[in-house]
Scaffold this motif. Sequence first.
Motif, PDB file in Angstrom:
ATOM      1  N   SER A 127       0.822  -1.212   0.000  1.00  0.00           N
ATOM      2  CA  SER A 127       0.000   0.000   0.000  1.00  0.00           C
ATOM      3  C   SER A 127       0.853   1.259   0.000  1.00  0.00           C
ATOM      4  N   TYR A 128       2.149   1.125   0.327  1.00  0.00           N
ATOM      5  CA  TYR A 128       3.065   2.259   0.289  1.00  0.00           C
ATOM      6  C   TYR A 128       3.677   2.321  -1.104  1.00  0.00           C
ATOM      7  N   SER A 129       3.584   3.468  -1.757  1.00  0.00           N
ATOM      8  CA  SER A 129       3.943   3.587  -3.176  1.00  0.00           C
ATOM      9  C   SER A 129       5.378   3.166  -3.450  1.00  0.00           C
ATOM     10  N   PHE A 130       6.281   3.371  -2.494  1.00  0.00           N
ATOM     11  CA  PHE A 130       7.676   2.989  -2.678  1.00  0.00           C
ATOM     12  C   PHE A 130       7.788   1.502  -3.005  1.00  0.00           C
ATOM     13  N   TYR A 131       7.025   0.683  -2.287  1.00  0.00           N
ATOM     14  CA  TYR A 131       7.135  -0.765  -2.476  1.00  0.00           C
ATOM     15  C   TYR A 131       6.346  -1.257  -3.682  1.00  0.00           C
ATOM     16  N   GLN A 132       5.370  -0.492  -4.132  1.00  0.00           N
ATOM     17  CA  GLN A 132       4.736  -0.796  -5.407  1.00  0.00           C
ATOM     18  C   GLN A 132       5.749  -0.645  -6.537  1.00  0.00           C
ATOM     19  N   THR A 133       6.476   0.470  -6.507  1.00  0.00           N
ATOM     20  CA  THR A 133       7.499   0.720  -7.528  1.00  0.00           C
ATOM     21  C   THR A 133       8.608  -0.327  -7.461  1.00  0.00           C
ATOM     22  N   LEU A 134       9.030  -0.670  -6.238  1.00  0.00           N
ATOM     23  CA  LEU A 134      10.085  -1.660  -6.059  1.00  0.00           C
ATOM     24  C   LEU A 134       9.638  -3.034  -6.564  1.00  0.00           C
ATOM     25  N   THR A 135       8.409  -3.417  -6.270  1.00  0.00           N
ATOM     26  CA  THR A 135       7.890  -4.705  -6.736  1.00  0.00           C
ATOM     27  C   THR A 135       7.937  -4.786  -8.255  1.00  0.00           C
ATOM     28  N   ASP A 136       7.480  -3.750  -8.926  1.00  0.00           N
ATOM     29  CA  ASP A 136       7.472  -3.744 -10.393  1.00  0.00           C
ATOM     30  C   ASP A 136       8.888  -3.863 -10.952  1.00  0.00           C
ATOM     31  N   ALA A 137       9.842  -3.139 -10.356  1.00  0.00           N
ATOM     32  CA  ALA A 137      11.222  -3.160 -10.847  1.00  0.00           C
ATOM     33  C   ALA A 137      11.866  -4.520 -10.622  1.00  0.00           C
ATOM     34  N   LEU A 138      11.657  -5.108  -9.446  1.00  0.00           N
ATOM     35  CA  LEU A 138      12.237  -6.424  -9.155  1.00  0.00           C
ATOM     36  C   LEU A 138      11.645  -7.504 -10.053  1.00  0.00           C
ATOM     37  N   ARG A 139      10.345  -7.435 -10.286  1.00  0.00           N
ATOM     38  CA  ARG A 139       9.713  -8.433 -11.163  1.00  0.00           C
ATOM     39  C   ARG A 139      10.287  -8.330 -12.574  1.00  0.00           C
ATOM     40  N   GLN A 140      10.428  -7.112 -13.075  1.00  0.00           N
ATOM     41  CA  GLN A 140      10.933  -6.921 -14.432  1.00  0.00           C
ATOM     42  C   GLN A 140      12.370  -7.415 -14.577  1.00  0.00           C
TER      43      GLN A 140
END
Length: 339
Positions: A73-86
């Motif tokens: 729910s914290y935007s920082f970890y949304q961005t991090l999740t997307d980058a790590l998955r990619q």
Amino acid sequence: MSKITMSAIAAAAGVGIATVDRVLNRRAPVRAQTEQKVLAAAHRLGYRSSHAPLSAQSDGVTLRMGFILLSASYSFYQTLTDALRQQTQPFHPAGSEPLFVWHEIDEVAAVVDSLYRLAEQVEAIGVVALDHPLIRHAIAHVSRQGVRVYALFSDFSPCGHAGYFGLDNQKAGRSAGWIASHLLHQPGPAGVLLGDHRFICQENCESGFRSYLREQDSARRVLEPLKTHESIAGGYQATRQLLEQHADLALIYAPCGGIEGVVQALREQPQRKVALICHGPVNDGDLALIDGTITVMLRHQIADMARQLAQTVLQRHAERSDHFSQVTLPFEIVMRENV
């Protein structure tokens, strides 16, 4: 050893020898565009190195990874999740993908359970969590089983983990202190917000911030930190408490999650001129910089972090190396005028 010199690669890539050394020997991170330029030049010249990114030398190597992150729910970890998955998806076996679980910062037992469960499914785990004894015990246990555990953004006390990817947090805190001392000309205390006191990255940021002001602005009072619990609601409540208890509050330093809540609380009292130095990225952070609610942001380069993590972890896996991987990442200093 290759007969191709670093000087030749530097000339072909149009960069300095030190930059070539950082890329080929993985001594420090560089921008992705610069790294690709150096690697392309090295490839053209026929350079071969055991330090080159594994994807360029060992096609077919696969690795399953899992990640334990703080609340999505914290935007920082949304961005991090997307980058790590990619960045990590390409080296997974066909039909599989990186696994992700998210927990609130104080859910220690849940983090421990996730470590044990992921260790049964993957070869490497990236973790953002508190430096808690139970979590360290679980990391030591799964590490002995052969699963490599990497600390992301916040390191752990020694517990057998395989590496750390994050800022030099003491340096980040001292940088914030330098900014604060040059930014503030009016009297008044500085408030500090932390997600949790067991979050080593933020504790080190606070330490660096205090040490700089102690040396250079000794008259400035730095308040005891309040906790945001890495949540928007926590950031809002902690900021409201600072504003209500300190009518002369001059600045807030927030190297933590929940910045959206801090911004909301400051916007609700526009008559109060309180400077905000925070870490990011933050959802709508550019707008908060433009309207002046955030004064300066120390921003992580998340895409570069995910790329370096993927390359390093895959290479260590292929080499079966037990070498501790410490990758110190750069940060950007962002203000309204360079958004």
